[in-house]
Design a protein around this motif. Structure first.
Motif, PDB file in Angstrom:
ATOM      1  N   SER A 139      15.586  59.762  37.076  1.00 42.30           N
ATOM      2  CA  SER A 139      16.235  58.375  37.462  1.00 42.30           C
ATOM      3  C   SER A 139      15.332  57.104  37.215  1.00 42.30           C
ATOM      4  N   LEU A 140      14.123  57.239  37.208  1.00 44.15           N
ATOM      5  CA  LEU A 140      13.017  56.264  37.060  1.00 44.15           C
ATOM      6  C   LEU A 140      13.125  55.814  35.688  1.00 44.15           C
ATOM      7  N   PHE A 141      13.757  56.605  34.608  1.00 42.29           N
ATOM      8  CA  PHE A 141      13.937  56.322  33.359  1.00 42.29           C
ATOM      9  C   PHE A 141      15.524  55.840  32.875  1.00 42.29           C
ATOM     10  N   GLY A 142      16.310  56.113  33.925  1.00 47.75           N
ATOM     11  CA  GLY A 142      17.780  55.987  33.641  1.00 47.75           C
ATOM     12  C   GLY A 142      18.456  57.147  33.190  1.00 47.75           C
ATOM     13  N   TYR A 143      17.797  58.256  33.547  1.00 53.85           N
ATOM     14  CA  TYR A 143      18.602  59.423  33.353  1.00 53.85           C
ATOM     15  C   TYR A 143      18.836  60.074  34.411  1.00 53.85           C
ATOM     16  N   ALA A 144      19.891  61.271  34.307  1.00 52.80           N
ATOM     17  CA  ALA A 144      20.389  61.939  35.748  1.00 52.80           C
ATOM     18  C   ALA A 144      20.196  63.341  35.256  1.00 52.80           C
ATOM     19  N   VAL A 145      20.259  64.199  36.236  1.00 54.79           N
ATOM     20  CA  VAL A 145      20.230  65.636  36.007  1.00 54.79           C
ATOM     21  C   VAL A 145      21.610  66.123  36.515  1.00 54.79           C
ATOM     22  N   VAL A 146      22.092  66.881  35.642  1.00 47.98           N
ATOM     23  CA  VAL A 146      23.276  67.563  35.706  1.00 47.98           C
ATOM     24  C   VAL A 146      23.394  68.760  35.872  1.00 47.98           C
ATOM     25  N   GLU A 147      24.435  69.685  36.590  1.00 44.37           N
ATOM     26  CA  GLU A 147      24.323  70.952  36.533  1.00 44.37           C
ATOM     27  C   GLU A 147      24.812  71.473  35.267  1.00 44.37           C
ATOM     28  N   GLU A 148      24.185  72.651  34.693  1.00 45.94           N
ATOM     29  CA  GLU A 148      24.476  73.182  33.418  1.00 45.94           C
ATOM     30  C   GLU A 148      25.953  73.333  33.107  1.00 45.94           C
ATOM     31  N   LYS A 149      26.719  73.784  34.079  1.00 49.51           N
ATOM     32  CA  LYS A 149      28.384  73.869  34.020  1.00 49.51           C
ATOM     33  C   LYS A 149      28.800  72.596  33.658  1.00 49.51           C
ATOM     34  N   TYR A 150      28.198  71.348  33.560  1.00 50.57           N
ATOM     35  CA  TYR A 150      28.915  70.192  32.971  1.00 50.57           C
ATOM     36  C   TYR A 150      28.425  69.812  31.734  1.00 50.57           C
ATOM     37  N   VAL A 151      27.290  70.453  31.066  1.00 47.90           N
ATOM     38  CA  VAL A 151      26.996  70.197  29.816  1.00 47.90           C
ATOM     39  C   VAL A 151      27.876  70.021  28.763  1.00 47.90           C
ATOM     40  N   GLU A 152      28.709  71.222  28.615  1.00 50.94           N
ATOM     41  CA  GLU A 152      29.669  71.274  27.438  1.00 50.94           C
ATOM     42  C   GLU A 152      30.979  70.100  27.827  1.00 50.94           C
ATOM     43  N   ILE A 153      31.140  69.898  28.912  1.00 46.27           N
ATOM     44  CA  ILE A 153      32.092  68.705  29.191  1.00 46.27           C
ATOM     45  C   ILE A 153      31.708  67.352  28.662  1.00 46.27           C
ATOM     46  N   ILE A 154      30.520  67.124  29.144  1.00 46.79           N
ATOM     47  CA  ILE A 154      29.682  65.791  28.615  1.00 46.79           C
ATOM     48  C   ILE A 154      29.755  65.884  27.128  1.00 46.79           C
ATOM     49  N   GLU A 155      29.373  66.819  26.505  1.00 48.58           N
ATOM     50  CA  GLU A 155      29.193  66.905  25.033  1.00 48.58           C
ATOM     51  C   GLU A 155      30.561  66.822  24.450  1.00 48.58           C
ATOM     52  N   MET A 156      31.693  67.302  24.787  1.00 42.51           N
ATOM     53  CA  MET A 156      32.940  67.049  24.594  1.00 42.51           C
ATOM     54  C   MET A 156      33.375  65.724  24.382  1.00 42.51           C
ATOM     55  N   LYS A 157      33.109  64.908  25.552  1.00 41.20           N
ATOM     56  CA  LYS A 157      33.300  63.744  25.865  1.00 41.20           C
ATOM     57  C   LYS A 157      32.586  62.758  24.687  1.00 41.20           C
TER      58      LYS A 157
END
Length: 154
Positions: A112-130
């Motif tokens: 978060s100090l660098f403008g990033y977020a940590v997401v659960e692995e189960k959301y990675v494919e959904i984010i990539e599809m978007k």
């Protein structure tokens, strides 16, 4: 006779799970980096105590076993103290703290100090599809523009 709940279907009225993990600005938002780190450690140990009854003494025993070196209750107290600026938690101990307390909110602090977020692995494919959908829209718009230009020239 009451009906049993279907455990395979999500509750439509339940609050949605957060996508990313991390503490809000009430924990990390002010002061020096050392103070922010201390508050993250403090909140993580506090949450572990409230949610599972884990004392700092017990946590010290778990960290000692995981790290293979002695970790005292006093060390944890210093890591969690904003006034003990010279006593910051080492990275391996921070990782062990998260693992032993299951305080996954602490994972989000550094990114978060660098403008990033940590997401659960189960959301990675959904984010990539978007991301792919967004890119496809840009490609479709560019293709439409090129076709219109080509038609205008003929």
């Amino acid at each position: 006779m009451s009906r049993r709940r279907d455990t395979h279907t999500r509750d439509l009225f339940a609050a949605p799970e957060p996508v990313s993990v991390g503490f809000g600005p009430e924990v990390t938002g002010r002061g020096s980096l050392a103070s922010q780190i201390a508050r993250v450690v403090s909140r993580t140990t506090q949450d572990a105590r409230e949610e599972s009854g884990m004392t700092r003494r017990h946590l010290a025993e778990l960290l000692t076993a995981r790290l293979g070196r002695p970790v005292s209750e006093t060390s944890i107290e210093k890591w969690a103290s904003e006034s003990a600026e010279e006593n910051r938690i080492p990275l391996d101990a921070f990782i062990a703290l998260i693992a032993e307390t299951k305080g996954y909110e602490a994972l989000g602090f550094v990114p978060s100090l660098f403008g990033y977020a940590v997401v659960e692995e189960k959301y990675v494919e959904i984010i990539e599809m978007k991301q792919i959908e967004d890119h496809q829209r840009l490609l479709d718009a560019r293709m439409a523009t090129l076709k219109a230009k080509a038609r205008a020239r003929t």
